[in-house]
Design a protein around this motif. Structure first.
Motif, PDB file in Angstrom:
ATOM      1  N   GLY A  61       0.812  -1.212   0.000  1.00  0.00           N
ATOM      2  CA  GLY A  61       0.000   0.000   0.000  1.00  0.00           C
ATOM      3  C   GLY A  61       0.842   1.258   0.000  1.00  0.00           C
ATOM      4  N   ILE A  62       1.895   1.268   0.829  1.00  0.00           N
ATOM      5  CA  ILE A  62       2.754   2.453   0.915  1.00  0.00           C
ATOM      6  C   ILE A  62       3.517   2.669  -0.388  1.00  0.00           C
ATOM      7  N   ALA A  63       4.045   1.589  -0.965  1.00  0.00           N
ATOM      8  CA  ALA A  63       4.776   1.721  -2.228  1.00  0.00           C
ATOM      9  C   ALA A  63       3.854   2.215  -3.342  1.00  0.00           C
ATOM     10  N   ALA A  64       2.606   1.748  -3.336  1.00  0.00           N
ATOM     11  CA  ALA A  64       1.640   2.230  -4.331  1.00  0.00           C
ATOM     12  C   ALA A  64       1.353   3.711  -4.139  1.00  0.00           C
ATOM     13  N   TRP A  65       1.336   4.162  -2.896  1.00  0.00           N
ATOM     14  CA  TRP A  65       1.109   5.587  -2.642  1.00  0.00           C
ATOM     15  C   TRP A  65       2.257   6.434  -3.192  1.00  0.00           C
ATOM     16  N   TYR A  66       3.488   6.031  -2.910  1.00  0.00           N
ATOM     17  CA  TYR A  66       4.631   6.853  -3.303  1.00  0.00           C
ATOM     18  C   TYR A  66       5.006   6.714  -4.775  1.00  0.00           C
ATOM     19  N   GLU A  67       4.677   5.597  -5.388  1.00  0.00           N
ATOM     20  CA  GLU A  67       4.947   5.387  -6.817  1.00  0.00           C
ATOM     21  C   GLU A  67       6.401   5.672  -7.185  1.00  0.00           C
ATOM     22  N   GLY A  68       7.322   5.296  -6.315  1.00  0.00           N
ATOM     23  CA  GLY A  68       8.738   5.477  -6.610  1.00  0.00           C
ATOM     24  C   GLY A  68       9.297   6.842  -6.292  1.00  0.00           C
ATOM     25  N   ARG A  69       8.479   7.765  -5.795  1.00  0.00           N
ATOM     26  CA  ARG A  69       8.966   9.121  -5.491  1.00  0.00           C
ATOM     27  C   ARG A  69       9.820   9.146  -4.231  1.00  0.00           C
ATOM     28  N   VAL A  70       9.667   8.137  -3.391  1.00  0.00           N
ATOM     29  CA  VAL A  70      10.494   7.939  -2.202  1.00  0.00           C
ATOM     30  C   VAL A  70      11.006   6.510  -2.254  1.00  0.00           C
ATOM     31  N   LYS A  71      12.245   6.290  -1.803  1.00  0.00           N
ATOM     32  CA  LYS A  71      12.785   4.930  -1.760  1.00  0.00           C
ATOM     33  C   LYS A  71      12.152   4.186  -0.580  1.00  0.00           C
ATOM     34  N   GLY A  80       2.225 -11.876  -0.468  1.00  0.00           N
ATOM     35  CA  GLY A  80       0.953 -11.859  -1.170  1.00  0.00           C
ATOM     36  C   GLY A  80       1.116 -11.806  -2.682  1.00  0.00           C
ATOM     37  N   ALA A  81       0.288 -12.567  -3.384  1.00  0.00           N
ATOM     38  CA  ALA A  81       0.358 -12.598  -4.853  1.00  0.00           C
ATOM     39  C   ALA A  81      -0.022 -11.254  -5.453  1.00  0.00           C
ATOM     40  N   ARG A  82      -0.978 -10.546  -4.841  1.00  0.00           N
ATOM     41  CA  ARG A  82      -1.356  -9.215  -5.325  1.00  0.00           C
ATOM     42  C   ARG A  82      -0.323  -8.167  -4.914  1.00  0.00           C
ATOM     43  N   VAL A  83       0.302  -8.397  -3.769  1.00  0.00           N
ATOM     44  CA  VAL A  83       1.317  -7.472  -3.265  1.00  0.00           C
ATOM     45  C   VAL A  83       2.561  -7.480  -4.150  1.00  0.00           C
ATOM     46  N   PHE A  84       2.974  -8.666  -4.558  1.00  0.00           N
ATOM     47  CA  PHE A  84       4.290  -8.860  -5.158  1.00  0.00           C
ATOM     48  C   PHE A  84       4.578  -7.936  -6.344  1.00  0.00           C
ATOM     49  N   PRO A  85       3.696  -7.845  -7.348  1.00  0.00           N
ATOM     50  CA  PRO A  85       4.024  -6.972  -8.488  1.00  0.00           C
ATOM     51  C   PRO A  85       4.100  -5.500  -8.119  1.00  0.00           C
ATOM     52  N   ILE A  86       3.352  -5.075  -7.108  1.00  0.00           N
ATOM     53  CA  ILE A  86       3.424  -3.680  -6.670  1.00  0.00           C
ATOM     54  C   ILE A  86       4.788  -3.396  -6.056  1.00  0.00           C
ATOM     55  N   VAL A  87       5.241  -4.315  -5.203  1.00  0.00           N
ATOM     56  CA  VAL A  87       6.550  -4.138  -4.567  1.00  0.00           C
ATOM     57  C   VAL A  87       7.662  -4.241  -5.615  1.00  0.00           C
TER      58      VAL A  87
END
Length: 310
Positions: free
Chosen positions: A182-192, A232-239
């Motif tokens: 969820g956090i990585a989806a929020w930042y979309e790469g703008r923060v490491k 999580g299978a849904r988590v993995f591609p987002i991360v």
């Protein structure tokens, strides 16, 4: 899983959750090279962990049947679902393994949920919960691999950005991955966004090495919160897309040292999983650059294992 959906979910859950503090401390208090250091005190959330966000997101955006809801959990997700169900007047059945902390089991009971304790690990509780769903018709709320769960957890990132929009790096402990997803989806790469795992449960590290979610060990001091069988299978591609490519691994001793340091310097009590991200910094497993602006998520505090000094 977009910033827009996370923001819309936050509007729904905001009346039910705390905007938890983000404090600034000097790195010198912990003999750390990065200063100042930001700490997001998410353990002050209702129910003692970030999990309340995902629980309310599920209950407020999905159609709950008369049979209520069911959740499998190492402990904190069960506490959160029990709390949210009680506040919204819904029935809840919670399944936890025998390794669940007594403090978490006590909270689940206190919030009025029907609790079932059995099996050695989260995977056992999940299998039992799935049988209950089939028998009862209750709605399952997955602890991490559920879109609504991740949307709720992503609001942690939203709050951090509102309070500190200048950070370079955010360290996040990983179990099943709903929080970092969820956090990585929020930042979309703008923060490491850096994943931190226990060496007893390297679910994300092993998945990244294999290119897909795979079974990993499920042990260690933080097993009740950071040790599902797979990411999580849904988590993995987002991360894969939005988080830093390398996972930081910490030991049980690193986590214990982080718990003690947080107590000694700040009088903050955390459970092992809640201190894991800080352990990466304190142990030197994660090495920030001298100018790197670092934040650490302290995500849970449901423990009775506290030896207060006199």
């Amino acid at each position: 899983m977009t910033r827009q959906r996370i923001a819309a979910t936050y509007e729904l859950i905001e009346p039910h959750v705390r905007h938890t503090p983000l404090i600034t401390v000097e790195g010198g208090e912990f003999s750390l090279p990065c200063s100042p250091l930001r700490l997001k005190l998410e353990f002050m959330q209702h129910g003692g962990s970030f999990k309340a966000r995902g629980a309310f997101a599920n209950l407020l955006t999905r159609d709950v049947p008369d049979a209520g809801v069911v959740a499998a959990s190492g402990g904190n997700h069960g506490v959160a679902v029990a709390l949210a169900a009680q506040r919204l007047g819904l029935r809840a059945a919670i399944f936890v393994p025998s390794i669940a902390s007594p403090s978490k089991i006590d909270l689940i009971k206190r919030f009025g949920a029907e609790i079932h304790v059995g099996g050695d690990r989260y995977a056992d509780a999940l299998a039992a919960s799935e049988r209950h769903v089939a028998d009862s018709g209750a709605m399952p709320i997955h602890a991490f691999d559920q879109p609504e769960t991740m949307l709720g957890q992503g609001s942690v990132g939203l709050e951090i950005e509102r309070d500190a929009d200048d950070i370079d790096t955010l360290l996040v402990a990983v179990g099943g991955g709903g929080l970092i997803g969820g956090i990585a989806a929020w930042y979309e790469g703008r923060v490491k966004v850096v994943a931190v795992e226990s060496d007893g449960a390297p679910t994300l590290r092993d998945a990244l090495a294999a290119g897909r979610p795979v079974d990993a060990p499920a042990g260690g001091i933080a097993a009740d919160s950071l040790a599902p069988r797979q990411i999580g299978a849904r988590v993995f591609p987002i991360v894969q897309r939005f988080a830093a490519p390398e996972v930081v691994i910490v030991s049980d001793d690193d986590i214990r040292a982080a718990q003690h340091a947080l107590w000694a310097a700040l009088r903050v009590v955390t459970e092992p999983g809640g201190a894991a991200a800080f352990a990466a910094l304190l142990s030197g497993a994660y090495h920030p650059s001298p100018s790197e602006r670092v934040a650490v998520l302290i995500c849970g505090a449901n423990t009775t294992a506290v030896d207060f000094e006199s």
